[in-house]
Design a protein around this motif. Structure first.
Motif, PDB file in Angstrom:
ATOM      1  N   ASP A   1       0.857  -1.188   0.000  1.00  0.00           N
ATOM      2  CA  ASP A   1       0.000   0.000   0.000  1.00  0.00           C
ATOM      3  C   ASP A   1       0.892   1.236   0.000  1.00  0.00           C
ATOM      4  N   GLU A   2       0.363   2.327  -0.508  1.00  0.00           N
ATOM      5  CA  GLU A   2       1.078   3.596  -0.501  1.00  0.00           C
ATOM      6  C   GLU A   2       0.079   4.729  -0.353  1.00  0.00           C
ATOM      7  N   SER A   3       0.510   5.820   0.241  1.00  0.00           N
ATOM      8  CA  SER A   3      -0.304   7.028   0.306  1.00  0.00           C
ATOM      9  C   SER A   3       0.613   8.233   0.229  1.00  0.00           C
ATOM     10  N   HIS A   4       0.042   9.366  -0.204  1.00  0.00           N
ATOM     11  CA  HIS A   4       0.833  10.558  -0.464  1.00  0.00           C
ATOM     12  C   HIS A   4       0.112  11.753   0.142  1.00  0.00           C
ATOM     13  N   ASP A   5       0.876  12.674   0.738  1.00  0.00           N
ATOM     14  CA  ASP A   5       0.244  13.761   1.488  1.00  0.00           C
ATOM     15  C   ASP A   5       1.137  14.994   1.480  1.00  0.00           C
ATOM     16  N   PHE A   6       0.588  16.089   1.991  1.00  0.00           N
ATOM     17  CA  PHE A   6       1.291  17.352   2.187  1.00  0.00           C
ATOM     18  C   PHE A   6       1.770  17.965   0.870  1.00  0.00           C
ATOM     19  N   VAL A   7       0.799  18.444   0.089  1.00  0.00           N
ATOM     20  CA  VAL A   7       1.150  19.264  -1.065  1.00  0.00           C
ATOM     21  C   VAL A   7       1.890  20.510  -0.587  1.00  0.00           C
ATOM     22  N   LEU A   8       1.431  21.080   0.514  1.00  0.00           N
ATOM     23  CA  LEU A   8       2.147  22.170   1.178  1.00  0.00           C
ATOM     24  C   LEU A   8       3.202  21.538   2.075  1.00  0.00           C
ATOM     25  N   PRO A   9       4.462  21.856   1.911  1.00  0.00           N
ATOM     26  CA  PRO A   9       5.524  21.121   2.616  1.00  0.00           C
ATOM     27  C   PRO A   9       5.594  21.441   4.105  1.00  0.00           C
ATOM     28  N   TYR A  10       6.310  20.590   4.824  1.00  0.00           N
ATOM     29  CA  TYR A  10       6.432  20.701   6.269  1.00  0.00           C
ATOM     30  C   TYR A  10       6.885  22.090   6.713  1.00  0.00           C
ATOM     31  N   GLY A  11       7.889  22.624   6.034  1.00  0.00           N
ATOM     32  CA  GLY A  11       8.437  23.911   6.445  1.00  0.00           C
ATOM     33  C   GLY A  11       7.400  25.016   6.476  1.00  0.00           C
ATOM     34  N   PHE A  12       6.422  24.948   5.581  1.00  0.00           N
ATOM     35  CA  PHE A  12       5.351  25.939   5.570  1.00  0.00           C
ATOM     36  C   PHE A  12       4.538  25.858   6.855  1.00  0.00           C
ATOM     37  N   TYR A  13       4.159  24.644   7.257  1.00  0.00           N
ATOM     38  CA  TYR A  13       3.333  24.478   8.455  1.00  0.00           C
ATOM     39  C   TYR A  13       4.055  24.943   9.716  1.00  0.00           C
TER      40      TYR A  13
END
Length: 234
Positions: A185-197
């Protein structure tokens, strides 16, 4: 590994969680913990190894849920933070922290039900060897995350103290095949990167997070900066 000396410094260990998981970084912490729980569940009674466990965010969380869990890390300072966290939450007797090298895991073959690593492969200089070791000591599952080469993370990657190794999906699939693993299984997340948050207050970050999740369900989701890979030993 990139940044070994930096990572093992006492001052870095003491401030690690505060710098990464305060403000909007709390949302990152929540999402990563949920990803681990979803992957490893059911947790109770399962023998689990966490690679590069750091300050014990996930090790302690899974111990609280009944896992028989061991955390290994190269940094004595990080492990001390993990032990203190375990004592504060009352699970110090239900887990084990070991200082060691992820390239030479001190465990026999097929010793764990699940082996996982978070925030690790972006620093790996030889990811194939690390993944092979994870596969060797797992009888069933290997779970890990990567930062993606086609994402907004590339915009600020050069600003980071150590940079990050960024992966394409095809590279991850080659690594899995080479290690004797099959992607389950795979999933993908955070179009806005960590540094932004991490740069904005938590209440503001939550509004952006709603937008981010919506983007993930659109064609823009192809620009997700983080991927979670759940594999099985073949």
């Amino acid at each position: 590994m990139k940044g070994q000396e930096w990572y093992q410094a006492d001052a870095v260990a003491e401030e690690y969680d505060t710098k990464r998981f305060s403000r909007g970084g709390r949302l990152i912490d929540e999402r990563e913990k949920q990803a681990v729980i979803d992957a490893v569940a059911p947790v109770e009674g399962k023998r689990v190894l966490e690679i590069a466990c750091g300050t014990g965010r996930f090790t302690v969380m899974l111990a609280e849920r009944g896992a028989d869990i061991t955390g290994i890390d190269i940094s004595a300072a990080m492990l001390q933070q993990g032990r203190e966290r375990a004592h504060r939450t009352g699970v110090a007797d239900h887990l084990q922290f070991i200082r060691g090298d992820a390239a030479r895991l001190p465990f026999p073959d097929d010793h764990f039900d699940s082996v996982f690593a978070m925030r690790f492969f972006h620093l790996a200089d030889t990811p194939a060897s690390f993944l092979s070791e994870m596969c060797r000591v797992s009888r069933d599952q290997v779970f890990f995350d990567t930062f993606n080469s086609v994402s907004l993370r590339t915009v600020y990657n050069w600003l980071l103290p150590m940079g990050s190794r960024l992966y394409s999906e095809s590279e991850v699939l080659r690594l899995l095949h080479g290690a004797g693993l099959r992607l389950d299984d795979e999933s993908h997340d955070f179009v806005l990167p960590y540094g932004f948050y991490r740069a904005i207050p938590n209440d503001v970050a939550r509004r952006f997070r709603d937008l981010d999740v919506s983007l993930g369900d659109s064609p823009a989701g192809a620009l997700a900066s983080v991927s979670y890979w759940d594999a099985r030993v073949e």
